[in-house]
Motif scaffolding. Structure first.
Motif, PDB file in Angstrom:
ATOM      1  N   VAL A   2      40.468 -84.497  49.484  1.00 53.84           N
ATOM      2  CA  VAL A   2      42.043 -83.966  50.112  1.00 53.84           C
ATOM      3  C   VAL A   2      41.806 -82.750  49.218  1.00 53.84           C
ATOM      4  CG1 VAL A   2      44.285 -83.755  50.124  1.00 53.84           C
ATOM      5  CG2 VAL A   2      43.249 -85.284  50.297  1.00 53.84           C
ATOM      6  N   SER A   3      41.902 -81.600  49.272  1.00 46.98           N
ATOM      7  CA  SER A   3      41.174 -79.654  49.012  1.00 46.98           C
ATOM      8  C   SER A   3      42.953 -79.211  48.868  1.00 46.98           C
ATOM      9  CB  SER A   3      39.839 -79.176  49.468  1.00 46.98           C
ATOM     10  OG  SER A   3      40.173 -79.913  50.975  1.00 46.98           O
ATOM     11  N   LYS A   4      42.633 -78.301  48.468  1.00 43.00           N
ATOM     12  CA  LYS A   4      44.225 -77.244  47.749  1.00 43.00           C
ATOM     13  C   LYS A   4      43.926 -76.679  49.333  1.00 43.00           C
ATOM     14  CE  LYS A   4      44.852 -76.879  43.360  1.00 43.00           C
ATOM     15  NZ  LYS A   4      45.161 -76.442  41.832  1.00 43.00           N
ATOM     16  N   ILE A   5      45.312 -75.696  50.100  1.00 46.10           N
ATOM     17  CA  ILE A   5      45.456 -75.739  51.236  1.00 46.10           C
ATOM     18  C   ILE A   5      45.917 -73.989  50.529  1.00 46.10           C
ATOM     19  CG2 ILE A   5      46.446 -75.165  52.812  1.00 46.10           C
ATOM     20  CD1 ILE A   5      45.537 -77.769  52.916  1.00 46.10           C
ATOM     21  N   PRO A   6      44.972 -72.936  50.577  1.00 48.35           N
ATOM     22  CA  PRO A   6      45.778 -71.307  50.532  1.00 48.35           C
ATOM     23  C   PRO A   6      47.128 -71.142  51.508  1.00 48.35           C
ATOM     24  CG  PRO A   6      43.873 -71.318  51.570  1.00 48.35           C
ATOM     25  CD  PRO A   6      43.717 -72.869  51.375  1.00 48.35           C
ATOM     26  N   ILE A   7      48.221 -70.706  50.322  1.00 44.72           N
ATOM     27  CA  ILE A   7      49.216 -70.251  51.144  1.00 44.72           C
ATOM     28  C   ILE A   7      49.770 -68.890  50.835  1.00 44.72           C
ATOM     29  CG2 ILE A   7      51.964 -70.296  50.744  1.00 44.72           C
ATOM     30  CD1 ILE A   7      50.427 -73.733  49.597  1.00 44.72           C
ATOM     31  N   THR A   8      49.471 -68.151  51.937  1.00 45.44           N
ATOM     32  CA  THR A   8      50.851 -66.406  51.954  1.00 45.44           C
ATOM     33  C   THR A   8      51.870 -66.499  52.086  1.00 45.44           C
ATOM     34  OG1 THR A   8      49.059 -66.398  53.705  1.00 45.44           O
ATOM     35  CG2 THR A   8      47.979 -65.556  51.658  1.00 45.44           C
ATOM     36  N   GLN A   9      52.159 -65.335  52.004  1.00 43.19           N
ATOM     37  CA  GLN A   9      53.572 -64.794  52.054  1.00 43.19           C
ATOM     38  C   GLN A   9      54.286 -63.653  51.768  1.00 43.19           C
ATOM     39  OE1 GLN A   9      57.079 -67.268  51.314  1.00 43.19           O
ATOM     40  NE2 GLN A   9      57.891 -67.137  53.169  1.00 43.19           N
ATOM     41  N   ARG A  10      54.984 -62.594  52.154  1.00 44.46           N
ATOM     42  CA  ARG A  10      55.280 -61.416  51.969  1.00 44.46           C
ATOM     43  C   ARG A  10      56.704 -61.867  51.333  1.00 44.46           C
ATOM     44  NH1 ARG A  10      56.363 -56.268  54.961  1.00 44.46           N
ATOM     45  NH2 ARG A  10      55.833 -55.082  53.407  1.00 44.46           N
ATOM     46  N   VAL A  11      56.463 -60.865  50.313  1.00 43.66           N
ATOM     47  CA  VAL A  11      58.190 -60.790  49.987  1.00 43.66           C
ATOM     48  C   VAL A  11      58.741 -59.562  50.269  1.00 43.66           C
ATOM     49  CG1 VAL A  11      59.583 -61.689  48.651  1.00 43.66           C
ATOM     50  CG2 VAL A  11      57.862 -63.117  48.516  1.00 43.66           C
ATOM     51  N   VAL A  12      59.506 -59.335  50.180  1.00 42.70           N
ATOM     52  CA  VAL A  12      60.340 -57.832  51.220  1.00 42.70           C
ATOM     53  C   VAL A  12      61.844 -58.259  50.515  1.00 42.70           C
ATOM     54  CG1 VAL A  12      59.390 -57.024  52.681  1.00 42.70           C
ATOM     55  CG2 VAL A  12      61.623 -58.071  52.757  1.00 42.70           C
ATOM     56  N   ASP A  13      62.655 -56.811  49.970  1.00 36.05           N
ATOM     57  CA  ASP A  13      63.974 -56.936  49.450  1.00 36.05           C
ATOM     58  C   ASP A  13      65.539 -56.637  50.855  1.00 36.05           C
ATOM     59  OD1 ASP A  13      64.268 -54.421  50.530  1.00 36.05           O
ATOM     60  OD2 ASP A  13      64.346 -53.337  47.675  1.00 36.05           O
ATOM     61  N   LYS A  14      66.324 -56.312  50.749  1.00 37.26           N
ATOM     62  CA  LYS A  14      67.297 -56.338  52.011  1.00 37.26           C
ATOM     63  C   LYS A  14      66.514 -55.312  52.507  1.00 37.26           C
ATOM     64  CE  LYS A  14      70.864 -54.231  49.744  1.00 37.26           C
ATOM     65  NZ  LYS A  14      70.474 -54.132  48.404  1.00 37.26           N
ATOM     66  N   ASN A  15      66.546 -54.430  51.825  1.00 36.80           N
ATOM     67  CA  ASN A  15      65.904 -53.106  52.518  1.00 36.80           C
ATOM     68  C   ASN A  15      64.583 -52.698  53.164  1.00 36.80           C
ATOM     69  OD1 ASN A  15      68.233 -52.265  52.186  1.00 36.80           O
ATOM     70  ND2 ASN A  15      67.612 -51.307  49.182  1.00 36.80           N
ATOM     71  N   GLY A  16      64.202 -54.129  53.144  1.00 38.70           N
ATOM     72  CA  GLY A  16      62.596 -54.207  53.908  1.00 38.70           C
ATOM     73  C   GLY A  16      61.684 -53.805  52.818  1.00 38.70           C
TER      74      GLY A  16
ATOM     75  N   GLY B 153      53.478 -56.573  48.517  1.00 35.41           N
ATOM     76  CA  GLY B 153      54.768 -57.982  48.225  1.00 35.41           C
ATOM     77  C   GLY B 153      53.928 -59.751  48.727  1.00 35.41           C
ATOM     78  N   LYS B 154      52.983 -59.488  48.741  1.00 41.28           N
ATOM     79  CA  LYS B 154      52.427 -60.821  48.975  1.00 41.28           C
ATOM     80  C   LYS B 154      51.908 -61.727  48.176  1.00 41.28           C
ATOM     81  CE  LYS B 154      50.586 -61.041  53.760  1.00 41.28           C
ATOM     82  NZ  LYS B 154      49.382 -61.166  55.021  1.00 41.28           N
ATOM     83  N   TYR B 155      52.101 -62.568  48.129  1.00 42.19           N
ATOM     84  CA  TYR B 155      51.703 -63.968  46.912  1.00 42.19           C
ATOM     85  C   TYR B 155      50.756 -64.916  47.451  1.00 42.19           C
ATOM     86  CZ  TYR B 155      54.090 -67.279  48.477  1.00 42.19           C
ATOM     87  OH  TYR B 155      55.231 -68.439  48.992  1.00 42.19           O
TER      88      TYR B 155
END
Length: 91
Positions: free
Chosen positions: A1-15, A42-44
């Motif tokens: 079983v290999s690792k899966i890449p995960i991405t997400q963008r993070v913003v504040d309340k003003n976008g 804002g992406k990790y």
């Protein structure tokens, strides 16, 4: 079983993208297993084995010194090639 890449963008309340926010992943035993930071838009990105995780995102605003914080629970499934989480707004 290999690792899966995960991405997400993070913003504040003003976008506005959160640059250099701390993103920490905890396993089901509440052990910290990975730490990354968000980039200029804002992406990790992280690599996790399939399983359930708690994700803690923290950022101290440089001007107001306010701490923004958010906790989410994610499930990484082993039958996907990449997990793109929906954008998250931290208040």
């Amino acid at each position: 079983v290999s690792k899966i890449p995960i991405t997400q963008r993070v913003v504040d309340k003003n976008g506005k993208s959160l640059f250099l926010a701390n993103v920490e992943f905890f396993n089901e035993k509440s052990e910290s297993i990975e730490q990354v930071k968000t980039n200029s838009v804002g992406k990790y990105q992280a690599q996790l084995f399939p399983g359930n995780y708690k994700v803690l995102i923290k950022k101290i605003e440089p001007l107001s010194k306010t701490q923004l914080e958010c906790v989410q629970t994610i499930t990484v499934d082993d039958n996907i090639s990449i997990l793109e989480l929906p954008m998250i707004i931290i208040k």
